[in-house]
Design a protein around this motif. Structure first.
Motif, PDB file in Angstrom:
ATOM      1  N   SER A   1       0.910  -1.274  -0.175  1.00  0.00           N
ATOM      2  CA  SER A   1       0.031   0.013  -0.085  1.00  0.00           C
ATOM      3  C   SER A   1       1.066   1.222   0.078  1.00  0.00           C
ATOM      4  O   SER A   1       2.221   0.877   0.008  1.00  0.00           O
ATOM      5  CB  SER A   1      -0.976  -0.008   1.242  1.00  0.00           C
ATOM      6  OG  SER A   1      -0.167   0.107   2.275  1.00  0.00           O
ATOM      7  N   CYS A   2       0.187   2.508  -0.019  1.00  0.00           N
ATOM      8  CA  CYS A   2       1.164   3.651  -0.336  1.00  0.00           C
ATOM      9  C   CYS A   2       2.136   4.006   1.043  1.00  0.00           C
ATOM     10  O   CYS A   2       3.220   4.441   0.830  1.00  0.00           O
ATOM     11  CB  CYS A   2       0.381   4.774  -0.605  1.00  0.00           C
ATOM     12  SG  CYS A   2      -0.396   5.602   0.827  1.00  0.00           S
ATOM     13  N   ARG A   3       1.435   3.570   2.121  1.00  0.00           N
ATOM     14  CA  ARG A   3       2.063   3.767   3.531  1.00  0.00           C
ATOM     15  C   ARG A   3       2.107   4.899   4.031  1.00  0.00           C
ATOM     16  O   ARG A   3       2.538   5.382   5.172  1.00  0.00           O
ATOM     17  CB  ARG A   3       3.655   3.373   3.605  1.00  0.00           C
ATOM     18  CG  ARG A   3       4.057   1.956   2.570  1.00  0.00           C
ATOM     19  CD  ARG A   3       3.563   0.862   3.559  1.00  0.00           C
ATOM     20  NE  ARG A   3       3.912  -0.320   2.738  1.00  0.00           N
ATOM     21  CZ  ARG A   3       5.079  -1.048   2.705  1.00  0.00           C
ATOM     22  NH1 ARG A   3       5.798  -0.755   3.993  1.00  0.00           N
ATOM     23  NH2 ARG A   3       5.314  -2.005   2.014  1.00  0.00           N
ATOM     24  N   THR A   4       1.575   6.021   3.421  1.00  0.00           N
ATOM     25  CA  THR A   4       1.563   7.492   3.653  1.00  0.00           C
ATOM     26  C   THR A   4      -0.030   8.204   3.770  1.00  0.00           C
ATOM     27  O   THR A   4       0.116   9.233   4.632  1.00  0.00           O
ATOM     28  CB  THR A   4       2.316   8.401   2.544  1.00  0.00           C
ATOM     29  OG1 THR A   4       1.510   8.368   1.323  1.00  0.00           O
ATOM     30  CG2 THR A   4       3.918   7.806   2.416  1.00  0.00           C
ATOM     31  N   CYS A   5      -1.004   7.631   3.108  1.00  0.00           N
ATOM     32  CA  CYS A   5      -2.238   8.160   3.497  1.00  0.00           C
ATOM     33  C   CYS A   5      -2.744   7.986   4.830  1.00  0.00           C
ATOM     34  O   CYS A   5      -2.010   7.291   5.766  1.00  0.00           O
ATOM     35  CB  CYS A   5      -2.993   7.421   2.369  1.00  0.00           C
ATOM     36  SG  CYS A   5      -3.779   5.829   2.854  1.00  0.00           S
ATOM     37  N   GLU A   6      -3.866   8.712   4.976  1.00  0.00           N
ATOM     38  CA  GLU A   6      -4.414   8.610   6.390  1.00  0.00           C
ATOM     39  C   GLU A   6      -5.012   7.340   6.820  1.00  0.00           C
ATOM     40  O   GLU A   6      -4.603   6.879   7.862  1.00  0.00           O
ATOM     41  CB  GLU A   6      -5.860   9.581   6.304  1.00  0.00           C
ATOM     42  CG  GLU A   6      -6.641   9.677   7.580  1.00  0.00           C
ATOM     43  CD  GLU A   6      -8.048  10.058   7.488  1.00  0.00           C
ATOM     44  OE1 GLU A   6      -8.435  10.491   6.259  1.00  0.00           O
ATOM     45  OE2 GLU A   6      -8.678  10.064   8.286  1.00  0.00           O
ATOM     46  N   ALA A   7      -5.476   6.200   5.925  1.00  0.00           N
ATOM     47  CA  ALA A   7      -5.607   5.009   6.310  1.00  0.00           C
ATOM     48  C   ALA A   7      -4.256   4.170   6.672  1.00  0.00           C
ATOM     49  O   ALA A   7      -4.287   3.542   7.467  1.00  0.00           O
ATOM     50  CB  ALA A   7      -6.549   4.239   5.268  1.00  0.00           C
ATOM     51  N   CYS A   8      -3.470   4.394   5.742  1.00  0.00           N
ATOM     52  CA  CYS A   8      -2.179   3.660   6.090  1.00  0.00           C
ATOM     53  C   CYS A   8      -1.592   4.079   7.453  1.00  0.00           C
ATOM     54  O   CYS A   8      -0.892   3.369   8.070  1.00  0.00           O
ATOM     55  CB  CYS A   8      -1.337   3.692   5.044  1.00  0.00           C
ATOM     56  SG  CYS A   8      -1.631   2.918   3.458  1.00  0.00           S
ATOM     57  N   ALA A   9      -1.603   5.550   7.580  1.00  0.00           N
ATOM     58  CA  ALA A   9      -1.108   6.032   9.074  1.00  0.00           C
ATOM     59  C   ALA A   9      -1.897   5.513  10.243  1.00  0.00           C
ATOM     60  O   ALA A   9      -1.245   5.305  11.281  1.00  0.00           O
ATOM     61  CB  ALA A   9      -0.994   7.603   8.831  1.00  0.00           C
TER      62      ALA A   9
ATOM     63  N   TYR B   1      -7.507  -0.211   3.426  1.00  0.00           N
ATOM     64  CA  TYR B   1      -8.267   0.784   3.101  1.00  0.00           C
ATOM     65  C   TYR B   1      -7.536   1.901   2.564  1.00  0.00           C
ATOM     66  O   TYR B   1      -7.835   2.936   2.632  1.00  0.00           O
ATOM     67  CB  TYR B   1      -9.124   1.248   4.324  1.00  0.00           C
ATOM     68  CG  TYR B   1     -10.037   0.324   4.900  1.00  0.00           C
ATOM     69  CD1 TYR B   1     -11.399  -0.078   4.368  1.00  0.00           C
ATOM     70  CD2 TYR B   1      -9.615  -0.263   6.153  1.00  0.00           C
ATOM     71  CE1 TYR B   1     -12.100  -0.880   4.852  1.00  0.00           C
ATOM     72  CE2 TYR B   1     -10.579  -1.285   6.517  1.00  0.00           C
ATOM     73  CZ  TYR B   1     -11.861  -1.569   6.109  1.00  0.00           C
ATOM     74  OH  TYR B   1     -12.756  -2.510   6.586  1.00  0.00           O
ATOM     75  N   CYS B   2      -6.238   1.661   1.917  1.00  0.00           N
ATOM     76  CA  CYS B   2      -5.509   2.659   1.609  1.00  0.00           C
ATOM     77  C   CYS B   2      -5.996   3.557   0.523  1.00  0.00           C
ATOM     78  O   CYS B   2      -6.912   2.892  -0.478  1.00  0.00           O
ATOM     79  CB  CYS B   2      -4.310   1.890   0.862  1.00  0.00           C
ATOM     80  SG  CYS B   2      -3.054   3.108   0.087  1.00  0.00           S
ATOM     81  N   LEU B   3      -5.932   4.870   0.701  1.00  0.00           N
ATOM     82  CA  LEU B   3      -6.744   5.689  -0.086  1.00  0.00           C
ATOM     83  C   LEU B   3      -6.126   5.866  -1.512  1.00  0.00           C
ATOM     84  O   LEU B   3      -6.691   6.174  -2.466  1.00  0.00           O
ATOM     85  CB  LEU B   3      -6.842   7.038   0.388  1.00  0.00           C
ATOM     86  CG  LEU B   3      -7.334   7.253   1.779  1.00  0.00           C
ATOM     87  CD1 LEU B   3      -7.271   8.706   2.548  1.00  0.00           C
ATOM     88  CD2 LEU B   3      -8.518   6.848   2.084  1.00  0.00           C
ATOM     89  N   ASN B   4      -4.844   5.384  -1.617  1.00  0.00           N
ATOM     90  CA  ASN B   4      -4.320   5.328  -2.977  1.00  0.00           C
ATOM     91  C   ASN B   4      -4.372   4.026  -3.633  1.00  0.00           C
ATOM     92  O   ASN B   4      -3.742   3.799  -4.753  1.00  0.00           O
ATOM     93  CB  ASN B   4      -2.823   5.794  -2.966  1.00  0.00           C
ATOM     94  CG  ASN B   4      -2.937   7.183  -2.422  1.00  0.00           C
ATOM     95  OD1 ASN B   4      -3.564   8.246  -3.186  1.00  0.00           O
ATOM     96  ND2 ASN B   4      -2.089   7.505  -1.373  1.00  0.00           N
ATOM     97  N   GLY B   5      -5.130   3.303  -2.985  1.00  0.00           N
ATOM     98  CA  GLY B   5      -5.398   1.771  -3.647  1.00  0.00           C
ATOM     99  C   GLY B   5      -4.322   0.738  -3.175  1.00  0.00           C
ATOM    100  O   GLY B   5      -3.052   0.763  -3.409  1.00  0.00           O
TER     101      GLY B   5
HETATM  102 ZN    ZN Z   1      -2.030   4.485   1.608  1.00  0.00          ZN
END
Ligand code: ZN
Ligand code: NAP
Ligand code: ZN
Length: 346
Positions: free
Chosen positions: A92-100, A106-110
Motif C-alpha cells: 500500500s502507499c504507507r503514507t495516506c490517512e488510512a495507512c497511517a 483501506y489505503c486511499l491510494n489503492g
Molecule cells: Zn495508503
C-alpha cells in the motif's frame, strides 16, 4: 525466479499448471516457500470475472502460509525458517490517512491486492498463493503462532481477518446478541470468533444439513432462512448481524431481525447491487454497513487471538490438481468449511 503455479488463463477457464516469474527478494522482501493456500470464494468471483475488471493470466490465492527461505538486508522481523503468512494485500502507499492508522487494506491510494492487481508501481501484476513460492514486503508478512498448524492457519489470512475485524469494530463481546449469515469459509470463522469473544451467536443458513455443525462450532441457535415462522419469531432480536453470503438475498428479511440501533454488516460480495426498502432501516434506527479485511497489525492480532483460543479453520486439504473440482463444490455451498491446497502438490 521461475516458479510453478495454478493459473487462470482467461475469465471462466479451468486453472492450469504453469510457470510464473517471481522477483528476486529486494532489501525489504521476505521469500517464502508456500506450504498451504486456502480457497476463498473471492478467488472464484475474480477468476470468473463476476466483479468485472479482472486481469489475466491470474494466479488466485490470498490465504497463504509457509516457511521463510531468505530475507533482504533491511528485514528486521523475520529470518529463514520462520512460520509466516500472507493475506489479501501485499503493499500500500504507507503514507495516506488510512495507512497511517494501520488500515492498509483501506489505503486511499489503492492497496496492492495479492493477485488480480498491480504492485505500487502500477504496472507490475501481482500473482497469488496457488503457487510454490512468493516474495513479499515484510510489512505485509505476519507470524503464524506455533500453536496453529500452517494448514488450519491458512484460511485465517482472509476468512479469519474478514470476520474478526468487523466483530471487533462493532464491539462484539459478552452480552452481544449476534447472528452470522452463511456457514461457509467466512461464516464458520465468524461464528467461532463471535462465540470466543463471549457473544450469544445464532447461525442463519439456507442449508438444513449444517445445523449440527453450526452448533458444534459454537452456535447457540440455528435459523433456517427458508423457515418463515422461525425468521418471524426472531424479529428485533440481534444487535449485530454479519452477512458472509456470496449470493444476493432479500436483505429486508434479515434487517427485520435487528434490534433498535442494530447493524447488519456485509462482508459477502455478491455480484448484484443490494436493494433495501428504506422502511426496513428507519423503523428501528438500523444501520447497514460493509467491511474489508483488517490492516496488517490487526491480522497479527487475529492470529494471536486464534492461537490463544485454539481456533483454526475446519479444512479439507486437497491436491492442487483437484482445484477446479473444489471450486465447483464451493459454488454449491458444499465445503466443510475451507478447501486448502497442499502447495507441495503444485
Ligand atoms: Zn495508503
Ligand atoms: P463460501 O465458503 O462459499 O460461503 C458462502 C456461504 O454463503 C455458503 O456456504 C452458504 O452458506 C451461503 N450461500 C451461498 N449461496 C447462497 C445462496 N444462493 N443463497 C443463500 N445462501 C447462500 O464463501 P466465502 O469464501 O466464505 O466468501 C463469502 C463471500 O465473502 C464471497 O462473496 C467472498 O467474495 C466475500 N469475501 C469478502 C471479503 C471482504 O473483505 N469483504 C473477504 C473474503 C471474502 P449456507 O449453506 O450456510 O447458507
Ligand atoms: Zn478471500
Amino acid at each position: 525466479m521461475d516458479v510453478m503455479a495454478y493459473v487462470a488463463p482467461s475469465a471462466g477457464a479451468r486453472l492450469e499448471r504453469s510457470s510464473i516469474t517471481r522477483r528476486e527478494p529486494g532489501p525489504r522482501d521476505v521469500a517464502i516457500d508456500i506450504a498451504y493456500a486456502g480457497i476463498c470464494h473471492s478467488d472464484i468471483h475474480q477468476a470468473r470475472e463476476e466483479w468485472g475488471g479482472s486481469l489475466f493470466p491470474m494466479v488466485p490465492g490470498h490465504e497463504i502460509t509457509g516457511i521463510v527461505t531468505a530475507v533482504g538486508a533491511d528485514v528486521t522481523r523475520f529470518a529463514p525458517g520462520d512460520r509466516v503468512g500472507v493475506g489479501v494485500f501485499v503493499d500500500s502507499c504507507r503514507t495516506c490517512e488510512a495507512c497511517a492508522r494501520g488500515l492498509e487494506s483501506y489505503c486511499l491510494n489503492g492497496p496492492s491486492p495479492t493477485y488480480n492487481g498491480y504492485e505500487q508501481d502500477g504496472v507490475t501484476p501481482t500473482y497469488g498463493g496457488y503457487s510454490t513460492h512468493i516474495v513479499t514486503d515484510e510489512h505485509f508478512v505476519v507470524a503464524v503462532p506455533e500453536a496453529l498448524g500452517l494448514d488450519v492457519a491458512a484460511p485465517l489470512l482472509c476468512a479469519g481477518i474478514t470476520t474478526y475485524s468487523p466483530l471487533r469494530h462493532w464491539n462484539v463481546g459478552p452480552g452481544s446478541r449476534v447472528a452470522v449469515m452463511g456457514l461457509g469459509g467466512l461464516g464458520h470463522m465468524g461464528l467461532k470468533f463471535a462465540a470466543a469473544m463471549g457473544a450469544e451467536v445464532t447461525l442463519i443458513s439456507h442449508s438444513p444439513s449444517k445445523e449440527t455443525d453450526a452448533r458444534r462450532l459454537g452456535a447457540h441457535d440455528f435459523l433456517l432462512s427458508s423457515d418463515r415462522d422461525a425468521m418471524r419469531g426472531s424479529r428485533n432480536r440481534f444487535d449485530f448481524i454479519l452477512n458472509t453470503v456470496s449470493a444476493n438475498l432479500e436483505l429486508h428479511r434479515y434487517l427485520a431481525l435487528l434490534r433498535l440501533d442494530g447493524t447488519l454488516c456485509n462482508v459477502g460480495l455478491p455480484t448484484e447491487p443490494l436493494s433495501v426498502p428504506t422502511f426496513a432501516l428507519t423503523g428501528a434506527r438500523r444501520s447497514i454497513a460493509g467491511s474489508n479485511v483488517g490492516g496488517c497489525a490487526e491480522v497479527q492480532e487475529m492470529l494471536d487471538f486464534a492461537a490463544e483460543h485454539g481456533l483454526g479453520s475446519d479444512i479439507e486439504i486437497i491436491d492442487a490438481a483437484d482445484v477446479n473440482e473444489a471450486w465447483e463444490r464451493v459454488v454449491i455451498s458444499d465445503v466443510r468449511y475451507r478447501f486448502v491446497i497442499d502447495a507441495g502438490t503444485i
